[in-house]
Enzyme design. Sequence first.
Site, PDB file in Angstrom:
ATOM      1  N   ASP A   1       3.794  -2.600   3.376  1.00 40.64           N
ATOM      2  CA  ASP A   1       3.881  -2.696   4.841  1.00 40.64           C
ATOM      3  C   ASP A   1       3.001  -1.662   5.547  1.00 40.64           C
ATOM      4  OD1 ASP A   1       5.611  -4.794   4.590  1.00 40.64           O
ATOM      5  OD2 ASP A   1       7.419  -3.603   4.856  1.00 40.64           O
TER       6      ASP A   1
ATOM      7  N   SER B   1       8.270  -9.013  -5.296  1.00 46.24           N
ATOM      8  CA  SER B   1       8.787  -9.161  -3.934  1.00 46.24           C
ATOM      9  C   SER B   1      10.259  -8.801  -3.889  1.00 46.24           C
ATOM     10  CB  SER B   1       8.602 -10.609  -3.460  1.00 46.24           C
ATOM     11  OG  SER B   1       9.500 -10.876  -2.390  1.00 46.24           O
TER      12      SER B   1
ATOM     13  N   ARG C   1       3.492  -4.658  13.260  1.00 44.91           N
ATOM     14  CA  ARG C   1       2.664  -3.612  12.636  1.00 44.91           C
ATOM     15  C   ARG C   1       1.205  -3.680  13.118  1.00 44.91           C
ATOM     16  NH1 ARG C   1       6.713  -1.426   9.632  1.00 44.91           N
ATOM     17  NH2 ARG C   1       7.994  -2.900   8.489  1.00 44.91           N
TER      18      ARG C   1
END
Length: 437
Positions: free
Chosen positions: A319, A166, A397
Amino acid sequence: MRKSVATQGLSTPLKGEIITPPDKSMSHRSLIIGSLTKGKIKISNFLTGADCLATLEILKELGCEIEFLDKNTVILNAKNAYTAPKKELYCGNSGTTIRLMAGLLCAQNFKSTLSGDISLSKRPMKRIIAPLSLMGAKLKSNEGKAPLVIEQGELNGIEYKSPIASAQVKSAILLAGLQTPNGKTTVLEPSLSRNHTERMLQFFGSDIETFTKDGLFGVTIGQSSLIPKDLNVVGDISSAAFIMVATSIVKNSDVILKNIGLNPTRTGLIDVMKRMKANINILNCDLVSNEEVGDIRIQYSPDMEGCKISGNDIPRLIDELPIIVLLATQAKGTTTIKDAGDLKNKESDRIASVTRELRKFGAKIEPTDDGFIIEGKNSGNGLFNKEAEVECYHDHRIAMMGYIAALINQKPCKINDFEWVETSFPNFLNIFENLKK
Ligand code: S3P
């Protein structure tokens, strides 16, 4: 104000040459890391999406002088010094803001509180509380969630083996490590997450070193002073992703995306699209502010094939997974996505939200504990043909994925709460209007 967008399948191709929004991760970091220098910095092509504006407002509340020269150019008068905030520091929807600011704030000699919206307040913060506390930071949370209350602690360097790849965790630790007088700080991660923090710290001249050891990806930082420099933010490949996928699935489309960030820790989508046999080419490569950049040409790709996505692929396209799932519905055969369990911890639980929303169009998707199995088209076109009303769960998104799904849907469609696109892609609808002309 809640805004719904009504739309229907396209009968015309997407065509043109466009500039997509500035990179969100880099925009946050340009202010946060820039504020740790001493001097004036001009940040060009700064993203004025809601997430980065939350970071900007917080730094102002902490006494930083920040002004806009024009819509996307920011002047930061950095002092590497902060004043105690008079109010709670509100991070809105932004995980990057809360986690990176926690790393910066735990070295300050005042108390501060970082809070967020309903989505951010559900997201896990133990992942940063644990390593920062090991360093000596004093952080309190609401059972591992925001709000975070931070008081001055005495920081020490540590070696931290992160259980997850991360960039937000890595960056929080590095920002604390940069301000730690007692020893160096090392972060080791199982796969290499986006390395904009390391790149930008190098750009500003910090004492930072990256390495690999026993299959892990490491970075070590020591306390150092940063040299102010003007910085140019590159285009965001995570925003470009929506146009890349739309162009590859809308018949006869052909689009060039200019000035897109091509840092290898972010280009998993390009590799996956090549693996799927999409028509994609990279042009005009360059290095800007220590980040690779180039133009991407995409053309309609009717012969794409499903593929397997897992392991080290995942942090490089984390993402982009919502839009990749949509892409996979338009490729021949099965696509399997594994090792992406952290999708449950994003702005929404993206394994659930992607599955639920794309199924409304008739997509064949099985969610798994750490990904998806997607049945693509068997033959002919894979166009959707169902009336659908998409919800986006405070997740930009999911809203944009819904819009692209609607472009290949032959029945009317509505996307609710579309204002969430402001988080990362404020001119999304304008860009699509221009590409449709
Ligand atoms: C980001 C890191 C990623 C990504 C997020 C932005 C960053 O999150 O999903 O949108 O700017 O560091 P994680 O660090 O939680 O993987």
